[in-house]
Design an enzyme around this catalytic site. Structure first.
Site, PDB file in Angstrom:
ATOM      1  N   GLY A 220       0.838  -1.190   0.000  1.00 28.24           N
ATOM      2  CA  GLY A 220       0.000   0.000   0.000  1.00 28.24           C
ATOM      3  C   GLY A 220       0.872   1.237   0.000  1.00 28.24           C
ATOM      4  O   GLY A 220       1.909   1.279  -0.673  1.00 28.24           O
ATOM      5  N   CYS A 221       0.495   2.226   0.764  1.00 28.15           N
ATOM      6  CA  CYS A 221       1.250   3.483   0.828  1.00 28.15           C
ATOM      7  C   CYS A 221       2.702   3.227   1.220  1.00 28.15           C
ATOM      8  O   CYS A 221       2.980   2.683   2.292  1.00 28.15           O
ATOM      9  CB  CYS A 221       0.599   4.414   1.842  1.00 28.15           C
ATOM     10  SG  CYS A 221       1.563   5.890   2.205  1.00 28.15           S
TER      11      CYS A 221
END
Length: 207
Positions: A27-28
Site C-alpha cells: 500500500g502506501c
C-alpha cells in the site's frame, strides 16, 4: 610483508557488514518505510515503484493507473541481524493480505500488496510465509509473489516522509510532513484494521 598487510588493512578500513535487499509492496510506501525502518537489522528503506512497464515512472503516472507499477519499498538489511524470513513474517502482519483492491483507504492497482523475489530461495520462503499467514487468518491471502524487476526510486519528496520536518500545505493548514503523515495514517484506518485482523501480532500498529 606482515607490516604491508597491516597497512593495507588499515587503509581499507573495517569490513562492512553484508547487505541484502527485500522488495515489498504494502500500500502506501510512506507506511512501509515508517514501519520497517524500526526493525533492528534494517539499514535503510527506499520508497519507489516496481512491477510495471513504464520506465522512470512518476508518482502522478503510477497513482493514475495504467503503468502496472506498485508503490513499493526496497529494504536494505543485515542478514546477520534480521533474516529474510523474519522480514516476510513482519510484512504480512503490516498489511491486509486478503484485500485485492488496494490497502485500507488507498484503492487501486498501485496500492495492492506484493512480494518481489530475486531467486528461487526467496520464492520458497515467500510461499511458506504466505501459507503461514493464510493458515493464521483462516482465509485466502491474495498477495502475489512476483519476480523482481527494476526498482525505480520515487521522488525525493516521498523519501522519509513520515519523519520529515519540511512544511507542506494540507487541508488542515500548514503542517510538517511528519504531522501530516500521522494524520493520514490515522484517518486511513491502517492501524485499526491491522489490530482487528492480526490482534497482538500487528506489531507495527499503534494503540
Amino acid at each position: 610483508m606482515r607490516f604491508l598487510i597491516l597497512i593495507f588493512a588499515l587503509l581499507a578500513g573495517p569490513v562492512s557488514a553484508k547487505t541484502e535487499t527485500a522488495i515489498f509492496a504494502g500500500g502506501c510506501f510512506w507506511c512501509v518505510e515508517a514501519d520497517f525502518e524500526k526493525v533492528p537489522g534494517v539499514k535503510s528503506v527506499v520508497s519507489g515503484y516496481t512491477g510495471g512497464t513504464v520506465e522512470n515512472p512518476t508518482y502522478k503516472q503510477v497513482s493514475a493507473g495504467g503503468t502496472g507499477h506498485y508503490e513499493a519499498a526496497e529494504i536494505s538489511y543485515d542478514p546477520a541481524k534480521v533474516s529474510y524470513e523474519q522480514l516476510l513474517k513482519l510484512f504480512f502482519r503490516s498489511v491486509d493480505p486478503t484485500d485485492a483492491g488496494g490497502q485500507f483507504c488507498d484503492r487501486g492497482d498501485s496500492y495492492r500488496t506484493a512480494i518481489f523475489v530475486s531467486d528461487l530461495a526467496e520464492r520458497a520462503l515467500a510461499e511458506a510465509a504466505k501459507a503461514e499467514a493464510e493458515a493464521k487468518l483462516g482465509r485466502p491471502v491474495v498477495t502475489p509473489i512476483l519476480d523482481a524487476g527494476t526498482f525505480w526510486k520515487a521522488e525525493e519528496y516521498h523519501q522519509d516522509y513520515y519523519k520529515s520536518g519540511d512544511f507542506i500545505f494540507t487541508r488542515f493548514g500548514p503542517r510538517k510532513k511528519s504531522s501530516a503523515y500521522k494524520l493520514y495514517r490515522e484517518s486511513c484506518g491502517r492501524d485499526e484494521r491491522l489490530r482487528k485482523l492480526w490482534g497482538s501480532e500487528a506489531v507495527f500498529s499503534r494503540e
